[in-house]
Design a protein around this motif. Structure first.
Motif, PDB file in Angstrom:
ATOM      1  N   THR A 140       0.971  -5.689   8.680  1.00  0.00           N
ATOM      2  CA  THR A 140       1.747  -6.700   7.985  1.00  0.00           C
ATOM      3  C   THR A 140       3.004  -6.069   7.420  1.00  0.00           C
ATOM      4  O   THR A 140       3.122  -4.836   7.345  1.00  0.00           O
ATOM      5  N   THR A 141       3.944  -6.866   7.015  1.00  0.00           N
ATOM      6  CA  THR A 141       5.163  -6.339   6.400  1.00  0.00           C
ATOM      7  C   THR A 141       4.906  -6.089   4.917  1.00  0.00           C
ATOM      8  O   THR A 141       4.004  -6.687   4.319  1.00  0.00           O
ATOM      9  N   PRO A 142       5.693  -5.208   4.315  1.00  0.00           N
ATOM     10  CA  PRO A 142       5.544  -5.000   2.873  1.00  0.00           C
ATOM     11  C   PRO A 142       5.686  -6.298   2.074  1.00  0.00           C
ATOM     12  O   PRO A 142       4.955  -6.516   1.100  1.00  0.00           O
ATOM     13  N   GLU A 143       6.592  -7.149   2.475  1.00  0.00           N
ATOM     14  CA  GLU A 143       6.798  -8.407   1.754  1.00  0.00           C
ATOM     15  C   GLU A 143       5.570  -9.305   1.868  1.00  0.00           C
ATOM     16  O   GLU A 143       5.141  -9.930   0.880  1.00  0.00           O
ATOM     17  N   GLN A 144       5.006  -9.407   3.062  1.00  0.00           N
ATOM     18  CA  GLN A 144       3.804 -10.228   3.233  1.00  0.00           C
ATOM     19  C   GLN A 144       2.626  -9.653   2.457  1.00  0.00           C
ATOM     20  O   GLN A 144       1.846 -10.398   1.869  1.00  0.00           O
ATOM     21  N   TRP A 145       2.518  -8.332   2.437  1.00  0.00           N
ATOM     22  CA  TRP A 145       1.426  -7.716   1.691  1.00  0.00           C
ATOM     23  C   TRP A 145       1.582  -7.982   0.197  1.00  0.00           C
ATOM     24  O   TRP A 145       0.615  -8.322  -0.490  1.00  0.00           O
ATOM     25  N   LYS A 146       2.797  -7.842  -0.319  1.00  0.00           N
ATOM     26  CA  LYS A 146       3.029  -8.109  -1.738  1.00  0.00           C
ATOM     27  C   LYS A 146       2.672  -9.548  -2.094  1.00  0.00           C
ATOM     28  O   LYS A 146       2.076  -9.810  -3.143  1.00  0.00           O
ATOM     29  N   GLU A 147       2.999 -10.467  -1.214  1.00  0.00           N
ATOM     30  CA  GLU A 147       2.665 -11.877  -1.455  1.00  0.00           C
ATOM     31  C   GLU A 147       1.152 -12.074  -1.484  1.00  0.00           C
ATOM     32  O   GLU A 147       0.625 -12.844  -2.294  1.00  0.00           O
ATOM     33  N   ALA A 161      -5.199  -6.194   6.436  1.00  0.00           N
ATOM     34  CA  ALA A 161      -3.795  -6.220   6.842  1.00  0.00           C
ATOM     35  C   ALA A 161      -3.091  -5.076   6.123  1.00  0.00           C
ATOM     36  O   ALA A 161      -3.002  -5.069   4.889  1.00  0.00           O
ATOM     37  N   LEU A 162      -2.607  -4.100   6.865  1.00  0.00           N
ATOM     38  CA  LEU A 162      -2.061  -2.877   6.286  1.00  0.00           C
ATOM     39  C   LEU A 162      -0.548  -2.817   6.474  1.00  0.00           C
ATOM     40  O   LEU A 162      -0.063  -2.905   7.597  1.00  0.00           O
ATOM     41  N   PRO A 163       0.211  -2.629   5.393  1.00  0.00           N
ATOM     42  CA  PRO A 163       1.659  -2.504   5.541  1.00  0.00           C
ATOM     43  C   PRO A 163       2.094  -1.124   6.029  1.00  0.00           C
ATOM     44  O   PRO A 163       3.147  -0.997   6.658  1.00  0.00           O
ATOM     45  N   VAL A 164       1.288  -0.091   5.748  1.00  0.00           N
ATOM     46  CA  VAL A 164       1.618   1.273   6.188  1.00  0.00           C
ATOM     47  C   VAL A 164       0.328   1.897   6.733  1.00  0.00           C
ATOM     48  O   VAL A 164      -0.284   2.755   6.089  1.00  0.00           O
ATOM     49  N   PRO A 165      -0.111   1.503   7.911  1.00  0.00           N
ATOM     50  CA  PRO A 165      -1.429   1.929   8.407  1.00  0.00           C
ATOM     51  C   PRO A 165      -1.568   3.426   8.614  1.00  0.00           C
ATOM     52  O   PRO A 165      -2.678   3.962   8.566  1.00  0.00           O
ATOM     53  N   GLN A 166      -0.459   4.142   8.832  1.00  0.00           N
ATOM     54  CA  GLN A 166      -0.543   5.579   9.072  1.00  0.00           C
ATOM     55  C   GLN A 166      -0.247   6.397   7.811  1.00  0.00           C
ATOM     56  O   GLN A 166       0.037   7.602   7.899  1.00  0.00           O
ATOM     57  N   ALA A 167      -0.346   5.754   6.658  1.00  0.00           N
ATOM     58  CA  ALA A 167      -0.189   6.491   5.406  1.00  0.00           C
ATOM     59  C   ALA A 167      -1.437   7.321   5.150  1.00  0.00           C
ATOM     60  O   ALA A 167      -2.559   6.844   5.287  1.00  0.00           O
ATOM     61  N   TYR A 168      -1.240   8.580   4.808  1.00  0.00           N
ATOM     62  CA  TYR A 168      -2.353   9.482   4.534  1.00  0.00           C
ATOM     63  C   TYR A 168      -2.811   9.362   3.080  1.00  0.00           C
ATOM     64  O   TYR A 168      -2.007   9.098   2.168  1.00  0.00           O
ATOM     65  N   GLY A 169      -4.092   9.577   2.878  1.00  0.00           N
ATOM     66  CA  GLY A 169      -4.662   9.660   1.546  1.00  0.00           C
ATOM     67  C   GLY A 169      -5.670  10.788   1.501  1.00  0.00           C
ATOM     68  O   GLY A 169      -5.981  11.413   2.522  1.00  0.00           O
ATOM     69  N   ASP A 170      -6.190  11.045   0.304  1.00  0.00           N
ATOM     70  CA  ASP A 170      -7.148  12.139   0.101  1.00  0.00           C
ATOM     71  C   ASP A 170      -8.394  11.587  -0.599  1.00  0.00           C
ATOM     72  O   ASP A 170      -8.724  12.009  -1.699  1.00  0.00           O
ATOM     73  N   PRO A 171      -9.088  10.630   0.026  1.00  0.00           N
ATOM     74  CA  PRO A 171     -10.140   9.878  -0.671  1.00  0.00           C
ATOM     75  C   PRO A 171     -11.244  10.765  -1.237  1.00  0.00           C
ATOM     76  O   PRO A 171     -11.812  11.599  -0.529  1.00  0.00           O
ATOM     77  N   ILE A 172     -11.534  10.548  -2.519  1.00  0.00           N
ATOM     78  CA  ILE A 172     -12.552  11.323  -3.205  1.00  0.00           C
ATOM     79  C   ILE A 172     -13.692  10.406  -3.645  1.00  0.00           C
ATOM     80  O   ILE A 172     -13.462   9.275  -4.094  1.00  0.00           O
ATOM     81  N   HIS A 173     -14.906  10.873  -3.472  1.00  0.00           N
ATOM     82  CA  HIS A 173     -16.116  10.135  -3.819  1.00  0.00           C
ATOM     83  C   HIS A 173     -16.207  10.008  -5.346  1.00  0.00           C
ATOM     84  O   HIS A 173     -15.946  10.960  -6.080  1.00  0.00           O
ATOM     85  N   GLU A 174     -16.591   8.839  -5.831  1.00  0.00           N
ATOM     86  CA  GLU A 174     -16.706   8.634  -7.272  1.00  0.00           C
ATOM     87  C   GLU A 174     -17.737   9.564  -7.911  1.00  0.00           C
ATOM     88  O   GLU A 174     -17.622   9.939  -9.081  1.00  0.00           O
ATOM     89  N   ARG A 175     -18.750   9.969  -7.133  1.00  0.00           N
ATOM     90  CA  ARG A 175     -19.755  10.884  -7.692  1.00  0.00           C
ATOM     91  C   ARG A 175     -19.160  12.268  -7.927  1.00  0.00           C
ATOM     92  O   ARG A 175     -19.498  12.938  -8.905  1.00  0.00           O
ATOM     93  N   ASP A 176     -18.256  12.697  -7.061  1.00  0.00           N
ATOM     94  CA  ASP A 176     -17.580  13.971  -7.297  1.00  0.00           C
ATOM     95  C   ASP A 176     -16.723  13.909  -8.556  1.00  0.00           C
ATOM     96  O   ASP A 176     -16.667  14.875  -9.333  1.00  0.00           O
ATOM     97  N   LEU A 177     -16.058  12.795  -8.775  1.00  0.00           N
ATOM     98  CA  LEU A 177     -15.257  12.645  -9.990  1.00  0.00           C
ATOM     99  C   LEU A 177     -16.140  12.648 -11.225  1.00  0.00           C
ATOM    100  O   LEU A 177     -15.812  13.279 -12.241  1.00  0.00           O
ATOM    101  N   ALA A 178     -17.266  11.947 -11.165  1.00  0.00           N
ATOM    102  CA  ALA A 178     -18.177  11.907 -12.309  1.00  0.00           C
ATOM    103  C   ALA A 178     -18.763  13.289 -12.576  1.00  0.00           C
ATOM    104  O   ALA A 178     -18.912  13.703 -13.734  1.00  0.00           O
TER     105      ALA A 178
END
Length: 283
Positions: free
Chosen positions: A220-227, A156-173
């Protein structure tokens, strides 16, 4: 060189321990509950609870460098005890959230800023060198979607079109290994991102392509997600996440090539991460 790796139950730390062993560097796995660790062969364990300063001295004894998770409550004390132990270099796993205009007012960013400043103050006094790794979104955050995907409804996503820049944990290590072993990379901050800016919906589509199974979601709404997260996430952190997602709703995240510059190879895509973690998702 002996490296203390704190938070060794974490995915970045676990990969870093593996990489240090492969490089022939002595590592010490620190954790609140070291008896629960399964470190690589030859890696010792030690109790290092970042919420309990009484554990710092023993963990730091004989250590040349430390990989530190950002626990703000006792970061200043950790810095003091690291100085007293003769530690020469501390690598902090911080967050790119500290670069945001509202960092002082955002609980997540502020907690990382507190840790950064504690170490920077110690470094300015000549105690040790400090290097900050500032990743954006961790690709491993998608693991929280595994259970709802198995249930068939998806997250259940409150902001489904929010962008991110996902990085692999192996790259961080691998980036952490680079700054631990290359003196020229020390003493500064590195902003790391994955190679793609993807919305949550796009990340789910990647998972669907890799697993061959639908990856739906509900809104979902932000309030429902927070709950829904109130049992395990303080309200100030939930508000901080919602603020971050809202700021990136429909706005692609700026990317860096820092991971490639530190590791010597292009950052792994989210599809590569999904393939590496295929077993976690319904097949």
């Amino acid at each position: 060189m002996t490296v203390l790796v704190t938070g060794s139950r974490g995915r970045v730390a676990a990969v870093l321990l593996e990489l240090l062993g492969t490089a022939g560097i002595e590592a010490r796995a620190g954790s609140r509950n070291p008896g629960e660790l399964s470190p690589p062969p030859g890696v010792g364990t030690v109790r290092c609870d970042l919420a309990d300063p009484a554990t710092f001295d023993a963990a730091l004894d004989g250590v040349d460098a430390a990989f530190l998770y950002a626990e703000p409550r006792h970061a200043e004390t950790f810095a003091d005890r690291a100085r007293a132990a003769g530690v020469g270099h501390v690598v902090l796993l911080s967050s790119s959230s500290v670069l945001a205009p509202d960092a002082e007012r955002n609980a997540i960013a502020a907690s990382h800023l507190t840790a950064e400043r504690a170490l920077s103050t110690a470094a300015a006094k000549g105690a040790f060198e400090t290097t900050c790794l500032r990743p954006g979104a961790f690709a491993t955050n998608a693991l929280q979607w595994a259970r709802p995907l198995r249930a068939g409804s998806g997250p259940a996503l409150p902001v489904p079109q929010a962008y991110g820049d996902p990085i692999h944990e192996r790259d961080l290590a691998e980036a952490a290994l680079a700054v631990l072993t290359e003196p020229r990379l020390r003493g500064t901050a590195h902003h790391l991102t994955g190679p793609e800016s993807l919305t949550f919906v796009e990340q789910l589509a990647v998972l669907a392509g890799v697993t061959g199974r639908p990856a739906p979601h509900t809104v979902t709404t932000p309030e429902q997600w927070k709950e829904s997260v109130a049992a395990f996430m303080p309200e100030v952190f939930a508000d901080a996440l919602l603020s971050h997602w809202s700021a990136h709703d429909g706005r692609p995240t700026p990317l860096t090539r820092t991971a490639e510059e530190l590791t010597g190879h292009p950052a792994r895509t989210f599809a590569e991460w999904a393939a590496d973690h295929r077993e976690a998702f319904p097949a």
